[in-house]
Design an enzyme around this catalytic site. Sequence first.
Site, short mmCIF file in Angstrom:
data_model
loop_
_atom_site.label_atom_id
_atom_site.label_comp_id
_atom_site.label_asym_id
_atom_site.label_seq_id
_atom_site.Cartn_x
_atom_site.Cartn_y
_atom_site.Cartn_z
N SER A 28 113.47 31.31 8.06
CA SER A 28 114.24 30.22 8.66
C SER A 28 115.73 30.52 8.67
CB SER A 28 114.04 28.93 7.87
OG SER A 28 112.70 28.64 7.71
N HIS B 12 110.65 33.14 14.85
CA HIS B 12 110.74 31.93 14.03
C HIS B 12 110.09 30.73 14.71
CE1 HIS B 12 113.20 28.48 12.27
NE2 HIS B 12 112.34 28.86 11.36
N GLU C 12 112.12 30.75 18.09
CA GLU C 12 113.34 31.56 18.19
C GLU C 12 112.96 33.04 18.00
OE1 GLU C 12 116.64 28.39 16.43
OE2 GLU C 12 115.50 29.59 15.01
N ASN D 242 118.10 25.73 12.62
CA ASN D 242 118.38 25.48 11.20
C ASN D 242 119.87 25.42 10.90
OD1 ASN D 242 116.21 24.94 9.28
ND2 ASN D 242 115.28 26.68 10.34
P1 NAI Z 1 104.38 27.74 2.00
O1 NAI Z 1 104.87 27.62 0.60
O2 NAI Z 1 103.58 26.64 2.61
O3 NAI Z 1 103.49 29.09 2.14
C1 NAI Z 1 103.90 30.35 1.68
C2 NAI Z 1 102.64 31.14 1.31
O4 NAI Z 1 103.01 32.49 1.07
C3 NAI Z 1 101.94 30.64 0.05
O5 NAI Z 1 100.58 30.37 0.34
C4 NAI Z 1 102.08 31.80 -0.95
O6 NAI Z 1 100.96 31.95 -1.79
C5 NAI Z 1 102.24 32.98 -0.02
N1 NAI Z 1 102.97 34.11 -0.59
C6 NAI Z 1 104.16 34.07 -1.25
N2 NAI Z 1 104.55 35.32 -1.56
C7 NAI Z 1 103.58 36.16 -1.07
C8 NAI Z 1 103.42 37.58 -1.07
N3 NAI Z 1 104.32 38.38 -1.63
N4 NAI Z 1 102.31 38.09 -0.47
C9 NAI Z 1 101.39 37.29 0.08
N5 NAI Z 1 101.49 35.93 0.12
C10 NAI Z 1 102.59 35.39 -0.45
O7 NAI Z 1 105.67 28.07 2.87
P2 NAI Z 1 105.91 27.79 4.44
O8 NAI Z 1 106.44 26.43 4.61
O9 NAI Z 1 104.70 28.20 5.19
O10 NAI Z 1 107.13 28.81 4.74
C11 NAI Z 1 106.91 30.20 4.83
C12 NAI Z 1 108.08 30.87 5.53
O11 NAI Z 1 108.26 30.27 6.83
C13 NAI Z 1 109.43 30.77 4.82
O12 NAI Z 1 110.15 31.94 5.07
C14 NAI Z 1 110.07 29.57 5.50
O13 NAI Z 1 111.48 29.60 5.43
C15 NAI Z 1 109.59 29.75 6.94
N6 NAI Z 1 109.54 28.53 7.73
C16 NAI Z 1 109.14 27.33 7.17
C17 NAI Z 1 109.12 26.17 7.95
C18 NAI Z 1 108.70 24.84 7.36
O14 NAI Z 1 108.97 23.81 8.00
N7 NAI Z 1 108.05 24.80 6.22
C19 NAI Z 1 109.49 26.20 9.37
C20 NAI Z 1 109.80 27.52 9.88
C21 NAI Z 1 109.86 28.62 9.06
#
Ligand code: NAI
Length: 289
Positions: free
Chosen positions: A116, A137, A149, A187
């Site tokens: 993000s 993104h 994006e 963002n």
């Molecule tokens: P989340 O916490 O729901 O999911 C992240 C997942 O990644 C978890 O299931 C975790 O177990 C896994 N994980 C962490 N480290 C890992 C690794 N080294 N290898 C394999 N799996 C791993 O997080 P979310 O919300 O899905 O966000 C993920 C990414 O997307 C971040 O970079 C965030 O900034 C970005 N993002 C989030 C948005 C949101 O609204 N939540 C919107 C757009 C982008």
Amino acid sequence: MIIGIIGSGAMGAGIAQVVATAGHTVRLLDQNRQALDRAGKSIQGSLDKLTEKGKLTAEKSADIFGRLHLTQDIGAFNDCELVLEAIVEDLAVKQQLFREVEMLVPDTCILASNTSSLSIASIAAACQKPERFIGIHFFNPAPVMQLVEVIPAVQTRVGLAEEVRDLVQSWGKQPVLTKDTPGFIVNRVARPFYGEAIRILEEGIADMATIDWALTELGGFRMGPFTLMDFIGHDVNYRVTESVFTAFFFDPRFKPSFTQKRLFEAGYYGRKSGRGFYNYAEGAVPPEP
Ligand code: NAI
């Protein structure tokens, strides 16, 4: 096309659904088995809802789910043509991940991050072939939100941004090319939106429910800032605020708040943990003002 997605949380699961629906074979990986199982269930649930509404036939839904392969074995990525990560918003962790991924995937595989806020150039810098790296993104929930994006880094090879833009368009999304600057477009605009809402709360000008109500009912926003932050998750949102603030050389416009930092530290991540600004565990949905 065979697409690998790493991280099966809110974003990874949603993106997997989008690309499987577009006809690609998807390998979805998470280090956490439960997260992977949850993702499988949530994608199946989402496809079932679309089938119930008549937007998808049962046969098509089964085809989409059949293209989705849940795995904990990164070795399964050795035939991927695109790998997109959606793991924790932490530069060092993302860099380490791509060092490992690059040893497995074909030389022609495109590498992408759903970050993000982090610098695409700095994630790409961890790669042997940074010219194949790009930011893609999505917004939450990925199957619903149209905007994506597309962010080339300084290292990205000429032409890749346009190829990725066309690919994203073929998924039924609306791509927008943006420069590699902190928070990109949405963002960056969103930081002062959240920050100002929290300041209004901290200064006692209005309570959360009133601010959310005013913005949705009167301001035309789909979600108020507190409901939206709880939806995104404070683990993600706080990290993004901190990262944008630092990356803009501590510009006070993007300064994080202690109110949000404490929610993050307490593990009150919002909807996903049952408590954030609002308390969801007791079924207390955002109160009416
Ligand atoms: P989340 O916490 O729901 O999911 C992240 C997942 O990644 C978890 O299931 C975790 O177990 C896994 N994980 C962490 N480290 C890992 C690794 N080294 N290898 C394999 N799996 C791993 O997080 P979310 O919300 O899905 O966000 C993920 C990414 O997307 C971040 O970079 C965030 O900034 C970005 N993002 C989030 C948005 C949101 O609204 N939540 C919107 C757009 C982008």
